[in-house]
Write a protein that holds these residues in place. Structure first.
Motif, PDB file in Angstrom:
ATOM      1  N   TYR A   6       4.394   3.084   5.564  1.00 13.12           N
ATOM      2  CA  TYR A   6       3.973   2.118   4.559  1.00 13.12           C
ATOM      3  C   TYR A   6       3.387   2.830   3.346  1.00 13.12           C
ATOM      4  O   TYR A   6       2.444   3.612   3.479  1.00 13.12           O
ATOM      5  N   ARG A   7       3.986   2.609   2.194  1.00 18.09           N
ATOM      6  CA  ARG A   7       3.573   3.213   0.929  1.00 18.09           C
ATOM      7  C   ARG A   7       3.498   4.739   1.020  1.00 18.09           C
ATOM      8  O   ARG A   7       2.706   5.380   0.344  1.00 18.09           O
ATOM      9  N   THR A  52       6.440  -4.070  10.585  1.00 19.38           N
ATOM     10  CA  THR A  52       7.589  -3.517   9.896  1.00 19.38           C
ATOM     11  C   THR A  52       7.928  -4.432   8.727  1.00 19.38           C
ATOM     12  O   THR A  52       8.073  -5.640   8.909  1.00 19.38           O
ATOM     13  N   GLU A  75       9.610  -0.266   5.941  1.00 18.14           N
ATOM     14  CA  GLU A  75       8.345   0.466   5.974  1.00 18.14           C
ATOM     15  C   GLU A  75       7.584   0.085   7.235  1.00 18.14           C
ATOM     16  O   GLU A  75       7.558  -1.083   7.622  1.00 18.14           O
ATOM     17  N   ILE A  80       3.993   0.137   9.467  1.00 19.76           N
ATOM     18  CA  ILE A  80       2.523   0.248   9.532  1.00 19.76           C
ATOM     19  C   ILE A  80       2.172   0.342  11.003  1.00 19.76           C
ATOM     20  O   ILE A  80       2.466  -0.559  11.784  1.00 19.76           O
TER      21      ILE A  80
END
Length: 101
Positions: free
Chosen positions: A26-27, A85, A98, A100
């Motif tokens: 994530y990011r 997700t 992404e 997490i």
């Protein structure tokens, strides 16, 4: 995509993705770049964890985004773990995933 993932069918999974799609934290850092990089990475993971499965606990959809709360089991004996997700779509194809965790 989850059905393809649980069937460990990397080819079918990436068929739902854009050519330049990726999977990332994530990011954060991209862990699988492009359709081919995702296919290759999934095949390696499926070979390492042949019993790997993801169960959808909850799902949310908003515009071109789908967020799944998943419970992942690497094997029957392994402790499961949770992951959020985030799937970003461009039309009917997934452009980015992404995680997490």
């Amino acid at each position: 995509m989850i059905e393809a993932y649980n069937a460990q069918d990397a080819d079918l999974y990436v068929s739902y993705m854009t050519d330049d799609a990726c999977e990332a934290g994530y990011r954060g850092t991209v862990v699988r770049e492009g359709k081919e990089g995702t296919r290759e990475g999934l095949k390696k993971m499926f070979a390492e964890f042949p019993e790997n499965r993801a169960e959808i606990v909850k799902a949310y959809e908003l515009g071109e985004y789908v967020v799944l709360h998943e419970l992942v089991r690497r094997s029957a004996a392994a402790e499961p773990f949770e992951v959020l997700t985030i799937y970003s779509f461009e039309g009917d194809k997934c452009a980015r995933v992404e995680f997490i965790r």
